[in-house]
Design an enzyme around this catalytic site. Structure first.
Site, PDB file in Angstrom:
ATOM      1  N   GLY A  33       0.843  -1.209   0.000  1.00 45.30           N
ATOM      2  CA  GLY A  33       0.000   0.000   0.000  1.00 45.30           C
ATOM      3  C   GLY A  33       0.873   1.252   0.000  1.00 45.30           C
ATOM      4  O   GLY A  33       0.633   2.195  -0.755  1.00 45.30           O
ATOM      5  N   HIS A  34       1.905   1.262   0.847  1.00 44.00           N
ATOM      6  CA  HIS A  34       2.826   2.404   0.857  1.00 44.00           C
ATOM      7  C   HIS A  34       3.552   2.520  -0.478  1.00 44.00           C
ATOM      8  O   HIS A  34       3.760   3.617  -0.993  1.00 44.00           O
ATOM      9  CB  HIS A  34       3.868   2.244   1.972  1.00 44.00           C
ATOM     10  N   GLY A 144      -3.493   6.976   1.885  1.00 45.42           N
ATOM     11  CA  GLY A 144      -4.346   5.863   1.461  1.00 45.42           C
ATOM     12  C   GLY A 144      -5.764   6.001   1.988  1.00 45.42           C
ATOM     13  O   GLY A 144      -5.989   6.435   3.132  1.00 45.42           O
TER      14      GLY A 144
END
Ligand code: PAF
Length: 277
Positions: A33-34, A144
């Site tokens: 995700g990062h 996010g």
């Protein structure tokens, strides 16, 4: 990739850095995700800065802060492979200078859901993000949408305080079974990890009810609760069907809705959401 730990060091490396600058704020324990945030920042920026700072002010319980997973060597290797130019990894004293006595507190949008479950959490988030925005001076910062309310709080803050950094919300990255990537997933056993897929299943059922014509928010929330109830290891903190702009709970769903939930599995608090309509 340069790693700096002080405000002065950050100022020095960014003095002549090509612009625009894209900032990816993190608390480390990086995952895909990062990496997707860095990829987006890389595509839109000449210089990509990542901050790695486990912010004590956004944790209610000291135990939660202490248990937060950390592995800086691994994070730095991942950041470099993803294309980060500068990592800012300060100590607590470098972020909160001696005598630090300011809190950035965003209003109504920070009160329900995570704000109600974790009092003070968003004050900690808004305060540290305001400091990071000021120190880095980026044109854009990437966050996010798994933390939908966090994005809403930071957007409100940036707008209200006329901060020049634009907040860029980015899609949630998921495992094949739908589990949203989160640093907290690392604290689950293999069994707990498999059980955690129930969060996404519940959101899908809620979204399907809506696309099937259901308009009662109570019925949608009950349908999600029922799915969660089928997983005995899941302790539900909240299940919500809210207005995506105000986060107020809905009665009738006629247009857009934010379905969200917080659930504990093996004592690990997991959140997820889906925007529908
Ligand atoms: O989402 C996070 O990792 C943190 O809340 C953030 C935005 C880096 C602030 O500490």
């Amino acid at each position: 990739m340069q790693v700096v730990r002080t405000r002065a060091g950050l100022r020095a490396v960014l003095a002549g850095a090509p612009r625009p600058i894209g900032l990816v704020p993190t608390m480390g324990w990086l995952h895909a995700g990062h990496v997707s945030l860095v990829e987006r920042a890389r595509a839109e920026s000449a210089t990509v800065v990542m901050s790695i700072f486990v912010n004590p002010r956004q944790f209610g319980e000291a135990r939660d802060f202490e248990q937060y997973p950390r592995n800086e060597a691994r994070d730095l290797a991942m950041a470099e492979a993803a294309g980060v130019d500068v990592v800012f990894a300060p100590n607590v004293d470098e972020v909160y200078l001696p005598g630090f006595d300011t809190v950035v507190s965003v209003g109504a949008i920070s009160l329900p859901l995570e704000g109600a479950a974790r009092p003070g959490h968003f004050d900690g988030v808004a305060t540290v993000v305001a400091i990071l925005f000021a120190l880095v001076g980026a044109e854009r910062a990437y966050f996010g949408l798994k933390d939908y309310q966090q994005v809403a709080v930071i957007r409100r803050m940036a707008l209200d305080l006329a901060l020049p950094t634009r907040v860029v919300p980015c899609e949630t990255v998921r495992e094949p079974d739908g589990l949203a990537l989160s640093s907290r997933n690392a604290r689950l056993s293999a069994e707990g990890r498999a059980r955690a897929a129930v969060l996404h299943r519940a959101l899908r059922v809620g979204a399907e009810r809506l696309s099937g014509g259901e308009r009662s928010a109570d019925t949608v929330r009950s349908a999600m609760r029922q799915v969660l109830g089928e997983e005995p290891s899941a302790t539900v903190d909240y299940v919500s069907a809210a207005n995506p702009d105000t986060l107020a709970e809905l009665t009738e769903i006629d247009g857009r809705a934010l379905l969200s939930l917080a659930v504990q599995i093996e004592g690990v608090r997991l959140i997820d959401n889906e925007l529908v309509g």
